[in-house]
Design a protein around this motif. Structure first.
Motif, PDB file in Angstrom:
ATOM      1  N   ALA A  77       0.828  -1.205   0.000  1.00  0.00           N
ATOM      2  CA  ALA A  77       0.000   0.000   0.000  1.00  0.00           C
ATOM      3  C   ALA A  77       0.861   1.252   0.000  1.00  0.00           C
ATOM      4  CB  ALA A  77      -0.925   0.012   1.224  1.00  0.00           C
ATOM      5  N   VAL A  78       0.353   2.275  -0.678  1.00  0.00           N
ATOM      6  CA  VAL A  78       0.895   3.635  -0.583  1.00  0.00           C
ATOM      7  C   VAL A  78      -0.294   4.506  -0.198  1.00  0.00           C
ATOM      8  CG1 VAL A  78       2.052   5.538  -1.754  1.00  0.00           C
ATOM      9  CG2 VAL A  78       2.611   3.169  -2.382  1.00  0.00           C
ATOM     10  N   VAL A  79      -0.159   5.199   0.926  1.00  0.00           N
ATOM     11  CA  VAL A  79      -1.305   5.896   1.507  1.00  0.00           C
ATOM     12  C   VAL A  79      -0.932   7.342   1.820  1.00  0.00           C
ATOM     13  CG1 VAL A  79      -2.947   5.921   3.434  1.00  0.00           C
ATOM     14  CG2 VAL A  79      -2.123   3.736   2.521  1.00  0.00           C
ATOM     15  N   LEU A  80      -1.745   8.271   1.366  1.00  0.00           N
ATOM     16  CA  LEU A  80      -1.613   9.681   1.732  1.00  0.00           C
ATOM     17  C   LEU A  80      -2.388   9.898   3.025  1.00  0.00           C
ATOM     18  CD1 LEU A  80      -0.726  12.600   0.830  1.00  0.00           C
ATOM     19  CD2 LEU A  80      -3.004  12.794  -0.204  1.00  0.00           C
ATOM     20  N   TYR A  81      -1.775  10.565   3.997  1.00  0.00           N
ATOM     21  CA  TYR A  81      -2.473  10.836   5.250  1.00  0.00           C
ATOM     22  C   TYR A  81      -2.158  12.259   5.722  1.00  0.00           C
ATOM     23  CZ  TYR A  81       1.972   9.946   7.733  1.00  0.00           C
ATOM     24  OH  TYR A  81       3.275   9.993   8.179  1.00  0.00           O
ATOM     25  N   GLY A  82      -2.878  12.703   6.748  1.00  0.00           N
ATOM     26  CA  GLY A  82      -2.642  14.046   7.270  1.00  0.00           C
ATOM     27  C   GLY A  82      -3.489  15.098   6.597  1.00  0.00           C
ATOM     28  N   SER A  83      -3.004  16.343   6.616  1.00  0.00           N
ATOM     29  CA  SER A  83      -3.792  17.488   6.158  1.00  0.00           C
ATOM     30  C   SER A  83      -4.192  17.373   4.689  1.00  0.00           C
ATOM     31  CB  SER A  83      -3.022  18.788   6.387  1.00  0.00           C
ATOM     32  OG  SER A  83      -1.796  18.787   5.678  1.00  0.00           O
ATOM     33  N   ALA A  84      -3.300  16.840   3.861  1.00  0.00           N
ATOM     34  CA  ALA A  84      -3.604  16.746   2.432  1.00  0.00           C
ATOM     35  C   ALA A  84      -4.755  15.783   2.171  1.00  0.00           C
ATOM     36  CB  ALA A  84      -2.366  16.307   1.652  1.00  0.00           C
ATOM     37  N   ALA A  85      -4.863  14.746   2.993  1.00  0.00           N
ATOM     38  CA  ALA A  85      -5.943  13.770   2.828  1.00  0.00           C
ATOM     39  C   ALA A  85      -7.256  14.283   3.394  1.00  0.00           C
ATOM     40  CB  ALA A  85      -5.569  12.453   3.505  1.00  0.00           C
ATOM     41  N   ARG A 100       2.916  25.594   1.896  1.00  0.00           N
ATOM     42  CA  ARG A 100       3.099  25.624   3.339  1.00  0.00           C
ATOM     43  C   ARG A 100       3.047  24.202   3.912  1.00  0.00           C
ATOM     44  NH1 ARG A 100       4.946  29.486   6.609  1.00  0.00           N
ATOM     45  NH2 ARG A 100       3.624  31.040   5.589  1.00  0.00           N
ATOM     46  N   SER A 101       2.009  23.450   3.568  1.00  0.00           N
ATOM     47  CA  SER A 101       1.871  22.088   4.076  1.00  0.00           C
ATOM     48  C   SER A 101       2.693  21.115   3.223  1.00  0.00           C
ATOM     49  CB  SER A 101       0.401  21.658   4.042  1.00  0.00           C
ATOM     50  OG  SER A 101      -0.413  22.546   4.767  1.00  0.00           O
ATOM     51  N   ASP A 102       3.070  19.998   3.822  1.00  0.00           N
ATOM     52  CA  ASP A 102       3.743  18.953   3.062  1.00  0.00           C
ATOM     53  C   ASP A 102       2.781  17.784   2.866  1.00  0.00           C
ATOM     54  OD1 ASP A 102       3.676  17.776   5.576  1.00  0.00           O
ATOM     55  OD2 ASP A 102       5.783  18.234   5.999  1.00  0.00           O
ATOM     56  N   TYR A 103       3.230  16.804   2.087  1.00  0.00           N
ATOM     57  CA  TYR A 103       2.440  15.601   1.837  1.00  0.00           C
ATOM     58  C   TYR A 103       3.043  14.459   2.636  1.00  0.00           C
ATOM     59  CZ  TYR A 103       0.104  17.882  -2.109  1.00  0.00           C
ATOM     60  OH  TYR A 103      -0.648  18.717  -2.890  1.00  0.00           O
ATOM     61  N   ASN A 104       2.229  13.862   3.507  1.00  0.00           N
ATOM     62  CA  ASN A 104       2.685  12.737   4.327  1.00  0.00           C
ATOM     63  C   ASN A 104       2.215  11.436   3.685  1.00  0.00           C
ATOM     64  OD1 ASN A 104       3.842  14.201   6.695  1.00  0.00           O
ATOM     65  ND2 ASN A 104       1.761  15.006   6.796  1.00  0.00           N
ATOM     66  N   VAL A 105       3.160  10.537   3.464  1.00  0.00           N
ATOM     67  CA  VAL A 105       2.871   9.297   2.752  1.00  0.00           C
ATOM     68  C   VAL A 105       3.342   8.099   3.567  1.00  0.00           C
ATOM     69  CG1 VAL A 105       3.376   7.947   0.682  1.00  0.00           C
ATOM     70  CG2 VAL A 105       2.974  10.411   0.490  1.00  0.00           C
ATOM     71  N   LEU A 106       2.465   7.114   3.675  1.00  0.00           N
ATOM     72  CA  LEU A 106       2.773   5.845   4.337  1.00  0.00           C
ATOM     73  C   LEU A 106       2.996   4.779   3.271  1.00  0.00           C
ATOM     74  CD1 LEU A 106       2.739   3.803   6.798  1.00  0.00           C
ATOM     75  CD2 LEU A 106       0.253   3.700   6.445  1.00  0.00           C
ATOM     76  N   VAL A 107       4.086   4.037   3.411  1.00  0.00           N
ATOM     77  CA  VAL A 107       4.386   2.927   2.505  1.00  0.00           C
ATOM     78  C   VAL A 107       4.405   1.639   3.319  1.00  0.00           C
ATOM     79  CG1 VAL A 107       6.127   1.879   1.003  1.00  0.00           C
ATOM     80  CG2 VAL A 107       5.721   4.357   0.914  1.00  0.00           C
ATOM     81  N   PRO A 112       8.831   9.139   2.861  1.00  0.00           N
ATOM     82  CA  PRO A 112       7.675   8.302   3.211  1.00  0.00           C
ATOM     83  C   PRO A 112       7.920   7.523   4.507  1.00  0.00           C
ATOM     84  CG  PRO A 112       8.157   8.105   0.871  1.00  0.00           C
ATOM     85  CD  PRO A 112       9.296   8.879   1.480  1.00  0.00           C
ATOM     86  N   LEU A 113       6.879   7.411   5.313  1.00  0.00           N
ATOM     87  CA  LEU A 113       6.906   6.573   6.507  1.00  0.00           C
ATOM     88  C   LEU A 113       6.776   5.135   6.029  1.00  0.00           C
ATOM     89  CD1 LEU A 113       6.758   6.362   9.638  1.00  0.00           C
ATOM     90  CD2 LEU A 113       4.277   6.587   9.412  1.00  0.00           C
TER      91      LEU A 113
END
Length: 238
Positions: A23-31, A39-46, A74-75
């Motif tokens: 899985a590759v998952v976007l999480y946090g403010s962007a999701a 200003r914000s970054d993209y947090n991604v879980l792998v 990526p986390l």
């Protein structure tokens, strides 16, 4: 150089991990619709069935290109690690489970639960850690208004994660809007919401913090966080 886009990141991760990638998952403010451009970054879980040295070497170049857009690496967890770590990262798991968008594969959620006990313990530790880092930041700023403002900006995302966890500790779904979230937690822990609301407005660009305001807002910010730590220390689990 053009910044790497999410779809490009996913494609590169698929090449790096091959059949092991789950899985590759976007999480946090962007999701959650709170992403602020530039200003914000993209947090991604792998999540991958295995993570070898070869995988990490291949992913290293990807992470470097991803970081050029201001994003953290990526986390990255194995499938087994993801399934067995909710007890030690309850805040992070609660946030990911509630606010995520699957970009590739399937996020394994069966059997994953966040204990209220575990959540309160990590929450108090994280809140107290934030107080300590804010104190260090205040000392480092040494009265410089620009540095004080930068400290407020940099702290907001982490504080909103903490505030959402407080809401979940009460068995509630946190408000998606940061101003509403700040007001809710301020009512619960009995501190002033205004300094947090002002920082949210500043980061959004709707009401910028004047240099002369920064010191007073930071002082109120720190006092409120101390109040929150005390509240969490006394919080009675039912």
């Amino acid at each position: 150089m053009a910044r790497m886009k999410l779809e490009q990141l996913v494609e590169q991760l698929r090449l790096a991990y091959g059949a092991d990638l789950r899985a590759v998952v976007l999480y946090g403010s962007a999701a959650a619709g709170e992403h602020i451009p530039d200003r914000s970054d993209y947090n991604v879980l792998v999540i991958s069935d295995s993570i070898t040295a070869a995988h990490l070497r291949a992913a290293g170049a990807i992470a470097a290109a991803w970081a050029e857009g201001g994003n953290p690496p990526p986390l990255t967890l194995t499938t087994a690690e993801w399934s067995g770590s909710a007890d030690i990262f309850p805040m992070e798991y609660a946030d990911i489970l509630e606010r995520h968008r699957v970009l590739h594969g399937t996020l394994p959620v069966e059997g994953i639960t966040v204990s209220r006990h575990d959540l309160r313990l990590e929450l108090e530790q994280q809140a107290m850690g934030k107080v300590l880092r804010l104190r260090q930041g205040v000392m480092a700023a040494h009265g410089d208004k620009r540095l004080q403002t930068e400290l407020l900006e940099a702290s907001l995302s982490t504080l909103m994660v903490i505030f959402r966890a407080v809401s979940r500790l009460h068995g509630e779904v946190p408000p998606g809007d940061y101003e509403a979230l700040s007001a809710e937690i301020a009512r619960k822990a009995q501190f002033e919401a205004e300094p947090f609301v002002r920082v949210v407005q500043h980061v959004r660009g709707t009401r910028k913090i004047a240099g002369a305001e920064a010191g007073a807002i930071l002082e109120a910010y720190l006092a409120a966080m101390k109040r929150l730590v005390s509240y969490l220390d006394r919080f009675a689990e039912v």
